[in-house]
Scaffold this motif. Sequence first.
Motif, mmCIF file in Angstrom:
data_model
loop_
_atom_site.group_PDB
_atom_site.id
_atom_site.type_symbol
_atom_site.label_atom_id
_atom_site.label_comp_id
_atom_site.label_asym_id
_atom_site.label_seq_id
_atom_site.Cartn_x
_atom_site.Cartn_y
_atom_site.Cartn_z
ATOM 1 N N HIS A 41 -1.227 2.450 -5.637
ATOM 2 C CA HIS A 41 -0.338 3.613 -5.590
ATOM 3 C C HIS A 41 -0.728 4.554 -4.453
ATOM 4 O O HIS A 41 0.146 5.141 -3.803
ATOM 5 C CB HIS A 41 -0.334 4.349 -6.930
ATOM 6 C CG HIS A 41 0.532 3.690 -7.945
ATOM 7 N ND1 HIS A 41 1.898 3.834 -7.969
ATOM 8 C CD2 HIS A 41 0.220 2.854 -8.963
ATOM 9 C CE1 HIS A 41 2.395 3.116 -8.973
ATOM 10 N NE2 HIS A 41 1.399 2.515 -9.582
ATOM 11 N N GLU A 42 -2.004 4.712 -4.204
ATOM 12 C CA GLU A 42 -2.447 5.547 -3.086
ATOM 13 C C GLU A 42 -1.976 4.946 -1.769
ATOM 14 O O GLU A 42 -1.494 5.663 -0.884
ATOM 15 C CB GLU A 42 -3.971 5.700 -3.090
ATOM 16 C CG GLU A 42 -4.513 6.548 -1.960
ATOM 17 C CD GLU A 42 -4.010 7.986 -1.952
ATOM 18 O OE1 GLU A 42 -3.904 8.583 -0.859
ATOM 19 O OE2 GLU A 42 -3.703 8.525 -3.031
ATOM 20 N N ALA A 43 -2.092 3.630 -1.630
ATOM 21 C CA ALA A 43 -1.612 2.960 -0.419
ATOM 22 C C ALA A 43 -0.098 3.131 -0.269
ATOM 23 O O ALA A 43 0.399 3.332 0.844
ATOM 24 C CB ALA A 43 -1.985 1.480 -0.450
ATOM 25 N N ALA A 44 0.643 3.081 -1.380
ATOM 26 C CA ALA A 44 2.091 3.286 -1.333
ATOM 27 C C ALA A 44 2.411 4.713 -0.894
ATOM 28 O O ALA A 44 3.348 4.927 -0.105
ATOM 29 C CB ALA A 44 2.715 2.984 -2.692
ATOM 30 N N ALA A 45 1.652 5.676 -1.376
ATOM 31 C CA ALA A 45 1.871 7.073 -0.974
ATOM 32 C C ALA A 45 1.607 7.241 0.522
ATOM 33 O O ALA A 45 2.389 7.899 1.227
ATOM 34 C CB ALA A 45 0.967 8.002 -1.787
ATOM 35 N N GLN A 46 0.550 6.637 1.010
ATOM 36 C CA GLN A 46 0.236 6.724 2.436
ATOM 37 C C GLN A 46 1.310 6.035 3.269
ATOM 38 O O GLN A 46 1.668 6.499 4.351
ATOM 39 C CB GLN A 46 -1.137 6.122 2.710
ATOM 40 C CG GLN A 46 -2.262 6.958 2.149
ATOM 41 C CD GLN A 46 -3.620 6.280 2.264
ATOM 42 O OE1 GLN A 46 -3.730 5.138 2.694
ATOM 43 N NE2 GLN A 46 -4.662 6.996 1.868
ATOM 44 N N CYS A 47 1.832 4.922 2.757
ATOM 45 C CA CYS A 47 2.910 4.209 3.432
ATOM 46 C C CYS A 47 4.139 5.108 3.564
ATOM 47 O O CYS A 47 4.732 5.213 4.636
ATOM 48 C CB CYS A 47 3.249 2.927 2.661
ATOM 49 S SG CYS A 47 4.584 1.944 3.376
ATOM 50 N N LEU A 48 4.505 5.765 2.457
ATOM 51 C CA LEU A 48 5.659 6.662 2.491
ATOM 52 C C LEU A 48 5.422 7.835 3.440
ATOM 53 O O LEU A 48 6.327 8.242 4.179
ATOM 54 C CB LEU A 48 5.980 7.173 1.085
ATOM 55 C CG LEU A 48 6.563 6.132 0.120
ATOM 56 C CD1 LEU A 48 6.588 6.694 -1.298
ATOM 57 C CD2 LEU A 48 7.948 5.706 0.566
ATOM 58 N N GLU A 49 4.200 8.376 3.432
ATOM 59 C CA GLU A 49 3.875 9.489 4.333
ATOM 60 C C GLU A 49 4.002 9.091 5.797
ATOM 61 O O GLU A 49 4.354 9.901 6.649
ATOM 62 C CB GLU A 49 2.458 9.997 4.071
ATOM 63 C CG GLU A 49 2.326 10.812 2.813
ATOM 64 C CD GLU A 49 0.894 11.230 2.525
ATOM 65 O OE1 GLU A 49 0.738 12.255 1.834
ATOM 66 O OE2 GLU A 49 -0.055 10.553 2.968
ATOM 67 N N SER A 50 3.713 7.823 6.086
ATOM 68 C CA SER A 50 3.763 7.351 7.466
ATOM 69 C C SER A 50 5.193 7.154 7.955
ATOM 70 O O SER A 50 5.406 6.920 9.145
ATOM 71 C CB SER A 50 2.991 6.036 7.607
ATOM 72 O OG SER A 50 3.717 4.965 7.027
ATOM 73 N N CYS A 57 7.587 0.084 1.664
ATOM 74 C CA CYS A 57 6.464 0.562 0.847
ATOM 75 C C CYS A 57 6.524 -0.009 -0.565
ATOM 76 O O CYS A 57 5.490 -0.362 -1.139
ATOM 77 C CB CYS A 57 6.439 2.084 0.826
ATOM 78 S SG CYS A 57 6.153 2.806 2.468
ATOM 79 N N LEU A 58 7.727 -0.123 -1.117
ATOM 80 C CA LEU A 58 7.873 -0.706 -2.446
ATOM 81 C C LEU A 58 7.477 -2.178 -2.441
ATOM 82 O O LEU A 58 6.799 -2.644 -3.353
ATOM 83 C CB LEU A 58 9.305 -0.543 -2.969
ATOM 84 C CG LEU A 58 9.588 -1.152 -4.341
ATOM 85 C CD1 LEU A 58 8.681 -0.546 -5.415
ATOM 86 C CD2 LEU A 58 11.053 -0.967 -4.710
ATOM 87 N N GLN A 59 7.850 -2.904 -1.402
ATOM 88 C CA GLN A 59 7.465 -4.314 -1.300
ATOM 89 C C GLN A 59 5.947 -4.463 -1.233
ATOM 90 O O GLN A 59 5.373 -5.356 -1.860
ATOM 91 C CB GLN A 59 8.121 -4.961 -0.084
ATOM 92 C CG GLN A 59 9.603 -5.179 -0.253
ATOM 93 C CD GLN A 59 10.274 -5.685 1.018
ATOM 94 O OE1 GLN A 59 9.744 -5.536 2.125
ATOM 95 N NE2 GLN A 59 11.441 -6.282 0.852
ATOM 96 N N GLU A 60 5.300 -3.591 -0.481
ATOM 97 C CA GLU A 60 3.841 -3.631 -0.391
ATOM 98 C C GLU A 60 3.202 -3.290 -1.732
ATOM 99 O O GLU A 60 2.212 -3.902 -2.128
ATOM 100 C CB GLU A 60 3.347 -2.692 0.708
ATOM 101 C CG GLU A 60 3.677 -3.183 2.099
ATOM 102 C CD GLU A 60 3.189 -2.255 3.189
ATOM 103 O OE1 GLU A 60 2.459 -1.278 2.890
ATOM 104 O OE2 GLU A 60 3.533 -2.510 4.353
ATOM 105 N N LEU A 61 3.762 -2.298 -2.433
ATOM 106 C CA LEU A 61 3.249 -1.930 -3.749
ATOM 107 C C LEU A 61 3.378 -3.100 -4.710
ATOM 108 O O LEU A 61 2.440 -3.421 -5.449
ATOM 109 C CB LEU A 61 3.999 -0.710 -4.299
ATOM 110 C CG LEU A 61 3.641 -0.281 -5.721
ATOM 111 C CD1 LEU A 61 2.198 0.209 -5.800
ATOM 112 C CD2 LEU A 61 4.600 0.796 -6.200
#
Length: 80
Positions: A41-50, A57-61
Amino acid sequence: MKKPFLTLLAAGFLGLPAWAQHTQKQIEEDIKRHRAMAAAHEAAAQCLESGRGEKVCLQELQAACRGLAIGKYCGMRHVH
């Protein structure tokens, strides 16, 4: 088959939570699973921030959470 049900039933009557019946090994596995979900979830948040986009980002999550949690949101749902 009846003993686990009776144990849970007794735990309910005694006011004990069902998780109190878990072994230390099961608890440690749950801790690892929660930490892995939190990292995903932290990685997804960072993805969205980028600015990489919600779909990417959802696919990566989903890839990071495969086998960890239930559902396409890795155990977390949104209002939108």
